[in-house]
Design a protein around this motif. Sequence first.
Motif, PDB file in Angstrom:
ATOM      1  N   ARG A  11     -10.434  -1.219  55.757  1.00  0.00           N
ATOM      2  CA  ARG A  11      -9.482  -0.535  54.871  1.00  0.00           C
ATOM      3  C   ARG A  11     -10.178   0.203  53.742  1.00  0.00           C
ATOM      4  NH1 ARG A  11      -4.998  -4.931  55.120  1.00  0.00           N
ATOM      5  NH2 ARG A  11      -6.376  -6.094  53.781  1.00  0.00           N
ATOM      6  N   LEU A  14     -10.822   3.918  53.708  1.00  0.00           N
ATOM      7  CA  LEU A  14      -9.733   4.876  53.471  1.00  0.00           C
ATOM      8  C   LEU A  14      -9.707   5.357  52.018  1.00  0.00           C
ATOM      9  CD1 LEU A  14      -6.929   2.969  55.409  1.00  0.00           C
ATOM     10  CD2 LEU A  14      -8.196   4.986  56.177  1.00  0.00           C
ATOM     11  N   THR A  15     -10.595   4.825  51.176  1.00  0.00           N
ATOM     12  CA  THR A  15     -10.589   5.207  49.758  1.00  0.00           C
ATOM     13  C   THR A  15     -11.621   6.308  49.486  1.00  0.00           C
ATOM     14  OG1 THR A  15     -12.268   3.594  49.074  1.00  0.00           O
ATOM     15  CG2 THR A  15      -9.992   2.828  49.128  1.00  0.00           C
ATOM     16  N   LYS A 299      -4.683  10.565  46.252  1.00  0.00           N
ATOM     17  CA  LYS A 299      -5.347   9.849  47.356  1.00  0.00           C
ATOM     18  C   LYS A 299      -6.764   9.391  47.029  1.00  0.00           C
ATOM     19  CE  LYS A 299      -3.353  10.220  51.761  1.00  0.00           C
ATOM     20  NZ  LYS A 299      -2.242  11.131  51.941  1.00  0.00           N
ATOM     21  N   LEU A 305      -3.886   3.915  47.798  1.00  0.00           N
ATOM     22  CA  LEU A 305      -3.895   3.134  49.042  1.00  0.00           C
ATOM     23  C   LEU A 305      -3.073   1.851  48.881  1.00  0.00           C
ATOM     24  CD1 LEU A 305      -5.069   2.778  51.942  1.00  0.00           C
ATOM     25  CD2 LEU A 305      -6.941   1.502  50.874  1.00  0.00           C
TER      26      LEU A 305
END
Length: 316
Positions: A11, A14-15, A299, A305
């Motif tokens: 995860r 995704l940053t 984002k 997120l």
Amino acid sequence: MQDQKYFGQDRSSLTGFAINPLNRLSERRHEQPFIDTLIAAPTTRTVIFSGETPVLRQNGNEYGAYFTFAEAHEIGSAGEVAFLGLDGEDALFATLIEEETPENSQARGDIARVDLRSIATQGLVSVPVIGALAQAKSLLYWHKRHRFCANCGTLTLVSSAGWKRDCPQCQAAHFPRTDPVVIMLVQQAEHCLLGRQPIFPAGLYSCLAGFLESGETIENAVRREVFEEAGLPIGKVEYFASQPWPFPASLMIGCMAEALDDRVTVDGLELEDARWFSREEVKQMLDKTHPLHFSAPPKLAIANLLISSWASNEWR
Ligand SMILES: [Zn+2]
């Protein structure tokens, strides 16, 4: 070579600033002949920072961040140099040059100094290069601010390809620092808590956050910060994802936190407001369709997120 099988699968990838496929070869940084060979290789490149600002090559709307060492010397007198890693077969370094001043600003016409946040927000260079610039920024910031021994005050010497500073007087070894910050989405039943700092743009609400302190677990830092800022007791805390945050050298540790109460008491110092939002409202904030023009962070930030994963119920 490090195993790349899991790269980009978690995860955290995704940053913003998280994608950095450089092979850091941390196990070989202390081998000076090896580092010298890399520096001398014709395919080796360096990113350049003028103080805390990346230097880019500009050709119309096209930007590049990689330079030869000869070009780096042309642009400004070089200070610390650090090995970032291998980009495929080619070595990538980071070079610190002096900050821009009125005297040295008449640089080449194809050179632009652009702050890293703008580079990332506007996507001026590719995502992996943004990751490398983030790594370089935090590391070079440490060099710039930690040139003298914290133990005895002597000027220290760079070693381990820019990943260590040694004191010639008291022999203390100093290593680059990363400052951990907890950032959490507080939830209760079908609502989440978002707050506003006075410095935020109008209408923006985000997750609560704060620095992790000495001798504290991530979970207890989350509980302490939420209680301090919003007066809420927190029960269960779960790690969610992390993000390198090069402003200047943080690691954001994203968590989901469960509130044991819903009575919010804003501290009025760090936060000017904090309130509960429904999933529907949060989706409107993310889409910028909220009737009161409330919005969520972009984002680039891990808060986006955390908030969007909770809003779409996709986080478990
Ligand atoms: Zn010392």
